[in-house]
Design an enzyme around this catalytic site. Structure first.
Site, PDB file in Angstrom:
ATOM      1  N   LYS A  10       0.833  -1.200   0.000  1.00 33.60           N
ATOM      2  CA  LYS A  10       0.000   0.000   0.000  1.00 33.60           C
ATOM      3  C   LYS A  10       0.870   1.254   0.000  1.00 33.60           C
ATOM      4  O   LYS A  10       0.558   2.239  -0.670  1.00 33.60           O
ATOM      5  CB  LYS A  10      -0.952  -0.001   1.208  1.00 33.60           C
ATOM      6  CG  LYS A  10      -1.935   1.167   1.168  1.00 33.60           C
ATOM      7  CD  LYS A  10      -3.244   0.876   1.864  1.00 33.60           C
ATOM      8  CE  LYS A  10      -4.257   1.990   1.586  1.00 33.60           C
ATOM      9  NZ  LYS A  10      -5.473   1.865   2.408  1.00 33.60           N
TER      10      LYS A  10
ATOM     11  N   ASN B 119       0.776   4.413  -2.517  1.00 37.07           N
ATOM     12  CA  ASN B 119       0.627   5.782  -2.012  1.00 37.07           C
ATOM     13  C   ASN B 119       1.831   6.651  -2.358  1.00 37.07           C
ATOM     14  O   ASN B 119       1.692   7.836  -2.643  1.00 37.07           O
ATOM     15  CB  ASN B 119       0.464   5.770  -0.485  1.00 37.07           C
ATOM     16  CG  ASN B 119      -0.917   5.305  -0.055  1.00 37.07           C
ATOM     17  OD1 ASN B 119      -1.880   5.413  -0.801  1.00 37.07           O
ATOM     18  ND2 ASN B 119      -1.017   4.770   1.143  1.00 37.07           N
TER      19      ASN B 119
ATOM     20  N   SER C 235      -6.070  11.463  -1.325  1.00 38.83           N
ATOM     21  CA  SER C 235      -6.221  12.166  -0.048  1.00 38.83           C
ATOM     22  C   SER C 235      -5.196  13.295   0.057  1.00 38.83           C
ATOM     23  O   SER C 235      -5.479  14.354   0.603  1.00 38.83           O
ATOM     24  CB  SER C 235      -6.053  11.186   1.113  1.00 38.83           C
ATOM     25  OG  SER C 235      -4.767  10.604   1.068  1.00 38.83           O
TER      26      SER C 235
END
Lengths: 324, 324
Positions: A203, A207, A273
């Site tokens: 992950k 990211n 985000s």
């Protein structure tokens, strides 16, 4: 009955709390702002499906983390769904005061760095790491849209502050099972993993490539793969990051690059985000993502100029608050 | 009477044309778009002072560069005030057709790379380089505000495509004097320089630090020096760029850093041209600024990862058009 608390009133926090409450379990949400706690206590969490259809209104108890410290009957399962940027010393102190020894704390944070800090701040608690690919978007202080189903991996929390692989905080298997059961009964696909380092590093890789580039270029995820210039940037960053993460347990998987392209395709319209944080003038998680890759690289004696450079650039954007 | 043309209807082009026409000299403006040529021909250039007060309406002739090729009486002094991004092969071909051999062409472009291309495209013309610190802002297709007075250096156009210093296209001194006189009579402080390489490199250094950082961080110039994070970024880029430019004639001047801070202070509220281009979705001059530093570094065998990285990032922003 196990008392369950969800720390954090963001997208994932509201999704977890809402789904667990809709499955009939009492849940307390710990928020940062008192106003959100009041809104949640008054109306419950409105959970919608991907196309906006109402799934249910989930009644929850809600309070600030400070208020939680005064509870007579403390939570024994805590799902920690806050940003890395929320993990101030004051927050960790308040968390320690609210969570008794023996409780299970499953951390859903992005990036790296939180497991070490939580392990140090919460002695005697059973720290777990969780990685989820569930999609959620907070649409109000007490409303969340479940934008896509995914998997949630759960296991002992790995530590990355040495060069040794597989360092982890061993948690009581019984506690792991309790958290797994809570998630499964709420309808999530929970998978117990004995290699959370791999899950977290996979992950992190995604990211570390998608977040800083979308934030600096100010494009949605799908635009990253839309031109050769941008693909080249992605590839450069990927090629620098993979050897670093390999030192800490990322597998030598030839599919990693295609998986990354796949994430961009599946989330094409999403604004990452980090991009959302930059656009809203909020602090970003850059320090726990590309900053973490830089630190791991330094620790392993590998070069990571792109990770370091992108960290410096994002930290210099007004609002990031890395420095005033 | 010397026939004077200004190529380019941007801030500096309109300032030059307006001031020269207000001093009583006939001027033709060559624009890219026919609509702007019509607006200029109809109303002249409205020149305002720094606080918006009208200085005068300057009558000008105006036409597109293509139309200029058909003129019977071609211009013998051409002030070239276009962006590097305008210097397509088609533009250079049209310029060659419009400017007869023997004419003087003074190039006011930012960055590097234009002198080599113009020298190749305009054989037999007297190519000059000009660097100005005049401040101007175009406020409409036929209106310009003279936001600040500065100096304009003028001299033989240096070439940077070898590692030898001081390579330049020697221009006829008489032509240089004619251009100097045109500028002085228009009220500009024109200074003949026998080292335009130094002038261009000083301006390049300032552009190479201020432009990409303001464009990526999306801040006005003054904000660059407002936090330690940003100052550190500026310094890193400065420290990488100076040794490269030193190889091509930038003097070993300890005041360079303070001059850079000074530019940020004097232009604190300005949004750099690159930031404006990024915000408007237009191509930027990154290739002629940090891209040029990268090329010079490669040529000199020096590292320039920040210049290369920032070039790649800015080129990947939608609208830059480096790649589709």
């Amino acid at each position: 009955m196990t008392k369950i608390a969800v720390a954090g009133g963001g997208s994932i926090g509201l999704l977890l709390a809402g789904r667990i409450a809709l499955a009939g379990k009492p849940v307390t949400v710990w928020t940062r702002a008192e106003a959100q706690a009041r809104a949640l206590a008054a109306s419950g969490v409105a959970v919608c499906g991907a196309s906006g259809e109402t799934i249910g209104i989930a009644p929850v108890t809600a309070m600030t983390l400070d208020q939680a410290q005064a509870e007579r009957d403390p939570a024994h399962v805590v799902l920690l769904a806050v940003k890395q940027t929320a993990l101030s010393q004051a927050f960790l102190d308040a968390l320690r005061a609210a969570v008794p020894p023996g409780a299970a704390v499953a951390a859903f944070c992005n990036g790296l760095g939180h497991t070490e800090r939580l392990a140090a701040a919460l002695p005697g608690r059973h720290l777990l790491a969780a990685v989820t690919t569930e999609g959620a978007r907070r649409t109000g202080p007490a409303a969340v849209r479940h934008t896509g189903s995914g998997n949630t991996w759960l296991g002992d929390a790995p530590l990355f502050d040495g060069t040794a692989r597989d360092a982890a905080v061993p948690a009581d298997p019984a506690k792991l099972q309790i958290v797994e059961k809570v998630l499964k009964e709420a309808g999530f696909t929970a998978i117990v993993s004995n290699d959370m380092a791999e899950r977290m590093l996979r992950k992190l890789l995604s990211n570390a490539v998608i977040n800083p580039l979308t934030a600096l270029l100010r494009v949605p995820n799908g635009q990253l793969t839309a031109t050769r210039d941008r693909l080249r940037l992605m590839r450069t960053l990927f090629d620098e990051t993979v050897p670093v993460l390999r030192q800490y347990g990322l597998p030598n998987d030839p599919a990693l690059w295609d998986e990354l392209l796949d994430v961009c395709a599946r989330t094409a319209a999403n604004r990452s985000s980090m991009l959302q944080d930059v656009e809203a003038g909020r602090p970003t998680e850059i320090g726990a993502i590309n900053g973490a890759v830089s630190r791991l690289a330094r620790q392993a004696g590998l070069p990571a100029p792109w990770n370091g450079g992108l960290t410096a650039l994002i930290e210099a954007i007004p609002g990031d608050g890395g420095d005033v």
